[in-house]
Structures are given as structure tokens and as C-alpha cells.
Design a protein around this motif. Structure first.
Motif, PDB file in Angstrom:
ATOM      1  N   LYS A  89       0.705  -1.279  -0.010  1.00 11.18           N
ATOM      2  CA  LYS A  89       0.053  -0.157   0.166  1.00 11.18           C
ATOM      3  C   LYS A  89       0.793   1.161   0.049  1.00 11.18           C
ATOM      4  CE  LYS A  89      -3.745  -2.058   2.489  1.00 11.18           C
ATOM      5  NZ  LYS A  89      -4.488  -2.196   3.741  1.00 11.18           N
ATOM      6  N   ASP A  90       1.719   1.523   0.933  1.00 14.34           N
ATOM      7  CA  ASP A  90       2.681   2.617   0.912  1.00 14.34           C
ATOM      8  C   ASP A  90       3.734   2.500   0.118  1.00 14.34           C
ATOM      9  OD1 ASP A  90       0.798   3.411   2.812  1.00 14.34           O
ATOM     10  OD2 ASP A  90       1.983   2.815   4.474  1.00 14.34           O
ATOM     11  N   PRO A  91       4.280   3.558  -0.231  1.00 11.06           N
ATOM     12  CA  PRO A  91       5.708   3.512  -1.006  1.00 11.06           C
ATOM     13  C   PRO A  91       6.897   3.178  -0.092  1.00 11.06           C
ATOM     14  CG  PRO A  91       4.965   5.697  -0.642  1.00 11.06           C
ATOM     15  CD  PRO A  91       3.845   5.037  -0.119  1.00 11.06           C
ATOM     16  N   MET A  92       7.767   2.193  -0.361  1.00 10.12           N
ATOM     17  CA  MET A  92       8.791   1.871   0.556  1.00 10.12           C
ATOM     18  C   MET A  92      10.015   1.732  -0.355  1.00 10.12           C
ATOM     19  SD  MET A  92       6.915  -1.392   2.794  1.00 10.12           S
ATOM     20  CE  MET A  92       5.524  -0.952   3.769  1.00 10.12           C
ATOM     21  N   ARG A  93      10.326   2.923  -1.155  1.00  7.82           N
ATOM     22  CA  ARG A  93      11.411   2.900  -2.147  1.00  7.82           C
ATOM     23  C   ARG A  93      12.774   3.050  -1.247  1.00  7.82           C
ATOM     24  NH1 ARG A  93       7.469   5.981  -4.550  1.00  7.82           N
ATOM     25  NH2 ARG A  93       7.960   7.939  -3.613  1.00  7.82           N
ATOM     26  N   PRO A  94      14.019   2.872  -1.840  1.00 10.87           N
ATOM     27  CA  PRO A  94      14.976   3.118  -1.117  1.00 10.87           C
ATOM     28  C   PRO A  94      15.380   4.465  -0.908  1.00 10.87           C
ATOM     29  CG  PRO A  94      15.573   1.521  -2.881  1.00 10.87           C
ATOM     30  CD  PRO A  94      14.057   2.140  -2.909  1.00 10.87           C
ATOM     31  N   HIS A  95      15.930   4.976   0.250  1.00  9.31           N
ATOM     32  CA  HIS A  95      16.016   6.477   0.397  1.00  9.31           C
ATOM     33  C   HIS A  95      17.511   6.952  -0.027  1.00  9.31           C
ATOM     34  CE1 HIS A  95      19.117   5.431   3.732  1.00  9.31           C
ATOM     35  NE2 HIS A  95      19.192   6.619   3.619  1.00  9.31           N
ATOM     36  N   SER A  96      18.442   6.003  -0.270  1.00  8.78           N
ATOM     37  CA  SER A  96      19.662   6.330  -0.771  1.00  8.78           C
ATOM     38  C   SER A  96      20.323   5.301  -1.806  1.00  8.78           C
ATOM     39  CB  SER A  96      20.735   6.560   0.630  1.00  8.78           C
ATOM     40  OG  SER A  96      21.872   6.930   0.079  1.00  8.78           O
ATOM     41  N   LEU A  97      19.984   5.557  -2.887  1.00  7.14           N
ATOM     42  CA  LEU A  97      20.681   4.730  -3.882  1.00  7.14           C
ATOM     43  C   LEU A  97      22.165   4.752  -4.049  1.00  7.14           C
ATOM     44  CD1 LEU A  97      17.995   4.856  -6.717  1.00  7.14           C
ATOM     45  CD2 LEU A  97      18.653   2.859  -5.216  1.00  7.14           C
ATOM     46  N   PRO A  98      22.962   5.892  -3.798  1.00  5.56           N
ATOM     47  CA  PRO A  98      24.268   6.084  -3.639  1.00  5.56           C
ATOM     48  C   PRO A  98      24.941   5.195  -2.549  1.00  5.56           C
ATOM     49  CG  PRO A  98      23.349   8.305  -4.076  1.00  5.56           C
ATOM     50  CD  PRO A  98      22.460   7.403  -3.703  1.00  5.56           C
ATOM     51  N   LEU A  99      24.149   5.154  -1.403  1.00  7.90           N
ATOM     52  CA  LEU A  99      24.512   4.062  -0.413  1.00  7.90           C
ATOM     53  C   LEU A  99      24.623   2.745  -0.717  1.00  7.90           C
ATOM     54  CD1 LEU A  99      25.619   4.674   2.485  1.00  7.90           C
ATOM     55  CD2 LEU A  99      23.386   4.177   3.343  1.00  7.90           C
ATOM     56  N   VAL A 100      23.381   2.361  -1.533  1.00  7.60           N
ATOM     57  CA  VAL A 100      23.361   0.932  -2.178  1.00  7.60           C
ATOM     58  C   VAL A 100      24.543   0.600  -3.212  1.00  7.60           C
ATOM     59  CG1 VAL A 100      21.826  -0.324  -3.769  1.00  7.60           C
ATOM     60  CG2 VAL A 100      20.782   1.244  -1.824  1.00  7.60           C
ATOM     61  N   MET A 101      24.824   1.535  -3.916  1.00 10.67           N
ATOM     62  CA  MET A 101      25.830   1.344  -4.888  1.00 10.67           C
ATOM     63  C   MET A 101      27.284   1.198  -3.985  1.00 10.67           C
ATOM     64  SD  MET A 101      24.518   0.882  -7.835  1.00 10.67           S
ATOM     65  CE  MET A 101      25.653   1.234  -9.099  1.00 10.67           C
ATOM     66  N   LEU A 102      27.274   1.927  -3.040  1.00 10.07           N
ATOM     67  CA  LEU A 102      28.736   1.881  -2.194  1.00 10.07           C
ATOM     68  C   LEU A 102      28.789   0.381  -1.649  1.00 10.07           C
ATOM     69  CD1 LEU A 102      31.041   3.144  -0.772  1.00 10.07           C
ATOM     70  CD2 LEU A 102      29.593   3.898   0.823  1.00 10.07           C
ATOM     71  N   GLY A 103      27.686   0.249  -1.105  1.00  8.01           N
ATOM     72  CA  GLY A 103      27.582  -1.371  -0.486  1.00  8.01           C
ATOM     73  C   GLY A 103      27.614  -2.300  -1.482  1.00  8.01           C
ATOM     74  N   ALA A 104      27.381  -1.982  -2.604  1.00 11.23           N
ATOM     75  CA  ALA A 104      27.410  -3.155  -3.492  1.00 11.23           C
ATOM     76  C   ALA A 104      28.525  -3.393  -3.982  1.00 11.23           C
ATOM     77  CB  ALA A 104      26.508  -2.991  -4.866  1.00 11.23           C
ATOM     78  N   GLY A 105      29.509  -1.874  -4.247  1.00 20.23           N
ATOM     79  CA  GLY A 105      30.891  -2.049  -4.655  1.00 20.23           C
ATOM     80  C   GLY A 105      31.634  -2.378  -3.699  1.00 20.23           C
ATOM     81  N   LEU A 106      31.506  -2.392  -2.291  1.00 15.20           N
ATOM     82  CA  LEU A 106      32.279  -3.218  -1.477  1.00 15.20           C
ATOM     83  C   LEU A 106      32.186  -4.518  -1.315  1.00 15.20           C
ATOM     84  CD1 LEU A 106      31.635  -0.480   1.696  1.00 15.20           C
ATOM     85  CD2 LEU A 106      33.827  -1.109   0.376  1.00 15.20           C
ATOM     86  N   LEU A 107      30.676  -5.022  -1.604  1.00 18.47           N
ATOM     87  CA  LEU A 107      30.570  -6.394  -1.672  1.00 18.47           C
ATOM     88  C   LEU A 107      31.156  -7.200  -2.711  1.00 18.47           C
ATOM     89  CD1 LEU A 107      26.771  -6.611  -0.857  1.00 18.47           C
ATOM     90  CD2 LEU A 107      28.624  -7.711   0.580  1.00 18.47           C
ATOM     91  N   TRP A 108      31.311  -6.523  -3.840  1.00 15.38           N
ATOM     92  CA  TRP A 108      31.925  -6.979  -5.207  1.00 15.38           C
ATOM     93  C   TRP A 108      33.586  -7.119  -4.769  1.00 15.38           C
ATOM     94  CZ3 TRP A 108      30.015  -5.208 -10.538  1.00 15.38           C
ATOM     95  CH2 TRP A 108      30.604  -5.992 -11.238  1.00 15.38           C
ATOM     96  N   PHE A 109      34.191  -5.984  -4.256  1.00 13.66           N
ATOM     97  CA  PHE A 109      35.401  -6.176  -3.819  1.00 13.66           C
ATOM     98  C   PHE A 109      35.725  -7.026  -2.670  1.00 13.66           C
ATOM     99  CE2 PHE A 109      38.729  -4.277  -0.945  1.00 13.66           C
ATOM    100  CZ  PHE A 109      39.883  -4.378  -1.944  1.00 13.66           C
ATOM    101  N   GLY A 110      34.921  -6.973  -1.788  1.00 13.97           N
ATOM    102  CA  GLY A 110      35.312  -8.098  -0.636  1.00 13.97           C
ATOM    103  C   GLY A 110      35.113  -9.663  -1.206  1.00 13.97           C
ATOM    104  N   TRP A 111      34.065  -9.788  -2.231  1.00 17.81           N
ATOM    105  CA  TRP A 111      33.966 -11.073  -2.514  1.00 17.81           C
ATOM    106  C   TRP A 111      35.206 -11.852  -3.376  1.00 17.81           C
ATOM    107  CZ3 TRP A 111      28.346 -10.901  -2.158  1.00 17.81           C
ATOM    108  CH2 TRP A 111      27.782 -12.235  -2.210  1.00 17.81           C
TER     109      TRP A 111
END
Length: 448
Positions: free
Chosen positions: A204-226
Motif C-alpha cells: 500500500k505505502d511506497p517503500m522505496r530506497p532512501h539512498s541509492l548512492p549508499l546502495v551502490m557503495l555497499g554493492a561495490g564493497l561487496l563485489w570487492f570483498g567477494w
């Protein structure tokens, strides 16, 4: 007899400084993945849940580390008992391990192996947290981590990687954690959310990500650490398999990201940053079990198939009605299953073992072994995790109150907010010097 003894002594592994250093670096890389996951999840939630999401990952660094030292390492990698669990009393508290004592035929100390495996044990329950965003008491979550690691992760790690574990002895291939980490966490997430229910306002309510730059930073760290997560799982052996795994990790991740984006463009009309980040993680998940067994071309296939199927799977929560907040089921469970089962088709026989999949003339033998490992871990984790959540919910309560959930779990559970805008724009300086001209003029109009 003397010459035989000399030969045996010469063949015995000796400590390798190079491999030891490499594995310590890999351990640090895997540790970095947990903060990376925290940022990835933290950016995907609404502002009012950001800190709670960060803390749900960070607390695992504390809890699982202590449990690992006390008994976790012994349960996962100690002497086998019934193919289900390990135990070594000398490893309890890690007080009876020699500093240069080598790990089971390898050239690295036991301490190096156990710290590397600790980082796997830490991130696995943290993965579950993304499915529970916005609605779980922090104390209940911390207790769940302790119980889940003890009765689910440590035994499953023994099944898959411990000498004598039933999946290990059966020949189930899991290079770095498709079953023990990703299917385990994804199935647990599904079990818990079926018990605790949906978020207030789900669908019912919008539950969109509040910070896509933070998401991309996290994804980059995950990719690196992987790269440490995957390549390090060969424990520094000097036969090229670790290098193959490194290459395949990059290749599969790239293919999965592209496949997710193409699907997204066709289905929804746009290439989104969230899709790119999610597709990359899906590829990392899928290649984790398979990367030592497939060729780089096989890795492209594994990544592309996983990217497509995971992109399709994340929408199932709306059709089936389960509230997987940040798509842990759609990415980690589905990606882990896909990567693990595709070994039965794409294993080349030229990597970590001579096992060949269906497409290389090996028939379906390995596929059925993979099925046994996949569905046993899935069922065990799903059922036990749901039982743990049910017990905690009926005793101390798993969920925050509806009012706290609506107002914001950060304030309710941590008495903090992620962003403080009270001083934005130099408010303190303006207070001392008086209102700015525009603000003063606006104030006069209001007064008038």
C-alpha cells in the motif's frame, strides 16, 4: 623404514608465508563484506530504518565472533560425529592450538583458517536481516543470531565443508558457500518472515530506497570483498584454481548485472541503479558455489541465468504475499539454488576436481548430488529458523509495536536518527547574526 620416514617427512606440508599472508588479506576482505552489506541494506530502506539496518549487520560481528571462539569453530570443523556435527574439545576457547600448527594438510596455520571461516559465519546471519527490515526488535534479533548460528549455521557448515560431513562425503560441490551461506540465509529469511508477518503498509505505502548512492557503495564493497570470499576459499593452494575462481567471480558478476538490466529494461522500461546493484549481487551469489568447477564461458552462463531468474523472482513476494523487505529470498535463496544446481550442467572437469557436468559428458550424477545438498539445507534452515522465530515471538516478542514501526524503528530501538537536519544551512551561525534578509522579509509578511 628410515628412508620411508625421511620421504614422509619431506612430503609433509610446511608453513608458507606467502599463503598465510594471502589468506589473512582474504580474511580482511571478507570482514569488509559485512559493513558493505550494512550499507547495501541501509540504503535500500526508508530513512527511518537506516540505522537499525546498519546495526542488524554490525551486531553479527560481535555475537558470532564470540560464539566462534567459544564453540562454533569446534562444532563446524571438529572431529565428525554421525556426519552431522563436529567437536574438538581442544578447540573450545581456542586455547590449545599451537601458533604454527597447520590446518589439515594445508600450508597455513589453523588460526588463519579459523579466522577466514569466522568471517563467513559472521556475514551469513547478517544476510537474513534484509528480509526483516522495519519491524524486528533489536534484542530479539540479537538473540536470534546467537541461536541460529548455533543450531543452523555451525552444523550446516560441518555438513558442507567439515571432514566427515554428509554433504562433503557425498561429493556435493560448494566452493565458497552457495548452500552453507546463501541458501542457508535465504531459506532462514523465508522461514522468519512467514512467522512474523508483513510490514505495516506492505503493498500500500511506497517503500522505496532512501539512498541509492549508499546502495551502490555497499554493492561495490561487496563485489570487492567477494574476491577474498571466493578466491580465498581454495586456501592459497598453488595450482591455479584460486585464480580461476577470481576470474569467474568477475565474469559471472558482470554477466548477471547485464542480464538483470536487460530484463528490467524490457519489463519496466528503464535501467535502474538498484537493478545494477542487485544483479551484481545475484551473480556473486550464483558463482560462489560454482566458480571453481566451471570455465569462464560457463561462468558467463551461470551469471546470466542467475541474473535473469533472480530478477524475475523478486516480484514473487507481491504475487505470493510474503514480505521479503530487501529481496533476500529472491537474490540469495534463488541465486544460491541456481548456482549450486548449474554445477551439474556446467562443471568442466578442469577446475577444482575432475567432475564433469551434463554438458561435458558427465551425465546427471553430479546434478542429483547437488540437488541433495541444496534441498536438504533449504528444508533444514527454513524449518528450524521458523521454529526459532516462533519461539522468540511467543516469549519475548519479535516485532516492535505498530506505533514504533510507523514512527520509525531507529528512534524506537536506538534513540538516534541517520540524518540530522536541525543545523542544515548554517542555522547556528544565523542565530547569532540574526535572520537572513530573505527570511526576515518573509517573517514580516507572515506577521502582517
Amino acid at each position: 623404514m628410515a628412508s620411508a620416514a625421511i620421504t614422509l617427512a619431506a612430503d609433509a606440508p610446511t608453513l608458507s608465508s606467502a599463503n598465510t599472508g594471502f589468506m589473512l588479506i582474504c580474511s580482511a576482505l571478507v570482514m569488509l563484506m559485512t559493513p558493505g552489506l550494512a550499507f547495501f541494506y541501509g540504503g535500500m530502506v526508508r530513512v527511518k530504518s537506516t540505522l537499525n539496518m546498519l546495526m542488524m549487520s554490525f551486531i553479527s560481528l560481535g555475537i558470532v565472533t564470540i560464539l566462534w571462539v567459544l564453540y562454533g569453530f569446534s562444532m563446524a570443523f571438529g572431529t565428525d560425529s554421525g556426519s552431522l556435527i563436529g567437536w574438538n574439545s581442544d578447540w573450545v576457547g581456542l586455547s590449545n592450538i599451537g601458533l604454527t600448527e597447520l590446518w589439515d594438510g594445508y600450508t597455513i596455520p589453523i588460526f588463519v583458517f579459523l579466522i577466514f571461516q569466522l568471517m563467513f559465519a559472521i556475514i551469513t546471519p547478517a544476510l537474513i536481516s534484509g528480509a526483516l527490515a522495519d519491524r524486528v526488535k533489536f534484542t530479539a534479533w540479537a538473540l536470534f543470531i546467537a541461536l541460529w548460528a548455533t543450531v543452523v549455521y555451525f552444523p550446516v557448515a560441518h555438513w558442507v565443508w567439515g571432514a566427515g560431513g554428509w554433504a562433503f562425503e557425498l561429493g556435493v560441490i560448494d566452493f565458497a558457500g552457495g548452500t552453507a551461506v546463501h541458501i542457508n540465509a535465504g531459506a532462514a529469511a523465508l522461514g522468519v518472515i512467514l512467522v512474523i508477518g508483513k510490514r505495516v503498509g506492505f503493498k500500500k505505502d511506497p517503500m522505496r530506497p532512501h539512498s541509492l548512492p549508499l546502495v551502490m557503495l555497499g554493492a561495490g564493497l561487496l563485489w570487492f570483498g567477494w574476491f577474498g570470499f571466493n578466491a580465498g576459499s581454495w586456501l592459497g593452494n598453488d595450482d591455479g584454481v584460486g585464480a580461476l575462481m577470481f576470474v569467474n567471480t568477475q565474469v559471472a558478476t558482470a554477466a548477471a548485472m547485464l542480464a538483470w538490466l536487460i530484463y528490467e529494461k524490457i519489463r519496466h522500461g528503464a535501467f535502474t541503479t538498484l537493478g545494477a546493484a542487485s544483479g551484481a549481487v545475484a551473480g556473486l551469489v550464483a558463482i560462489t558455489p560454482a566458480g571453481g568447477a566451471v570455465s569462464p564461458l560457463g561462468a558467463i552462463a551461470v551469471g546470466a541465468i542467475a541474473g535473469l531468474l533472480c530478477a524475475m523472482a523478486v516480484g514473487l513476494k507481491y504475487k505470493l504475499g510474503y514480505d521479503d523487505s530487501l529481496d533476500v529470498v529472491g537474490v540469495h535463496l534463488v541465486g544460491g539454488v541456481v548456482g549450486s544446481l548449474l554445477i551439474g550442467f556446467f562443471a568442466s572437469g578442469k577446475g577444482q576436481s575432475d567432475v564433469e557436468g551434463l554438458f561435458y559428458g558427465g551425465g546427471l550424477t553430479q546434478f542429483w548430488k547437488q540437488c541433495a545438498g541444496v534441498f536438504a539445507v533449504l528444508a533444514y534452515s527454513l524449518i528450524v529458523s521458523a521454529l526459532l522465530a516462533f519461539i522468540l515471538d511467543k516469549t519475548i516478542g519479535m516485532r516492535v509495536s505498530e506505533d514504533d514501526e510507523v514512527a520509525g524503528i531507529d528512534q524506537a530501538e536506538h534513540a538516534e536518527t541517520a540524518y540530522d537536519f536541525s543545523g542544515a544551512g548554517g542555522g547556528a551561525a544565523r542565530t547569532a547574526a540574526g535572520p537572513a534578509p530573505v527570511a526576515a522579509a518573509a517573517s514580516k509578511k507572515v506577521d502582517a
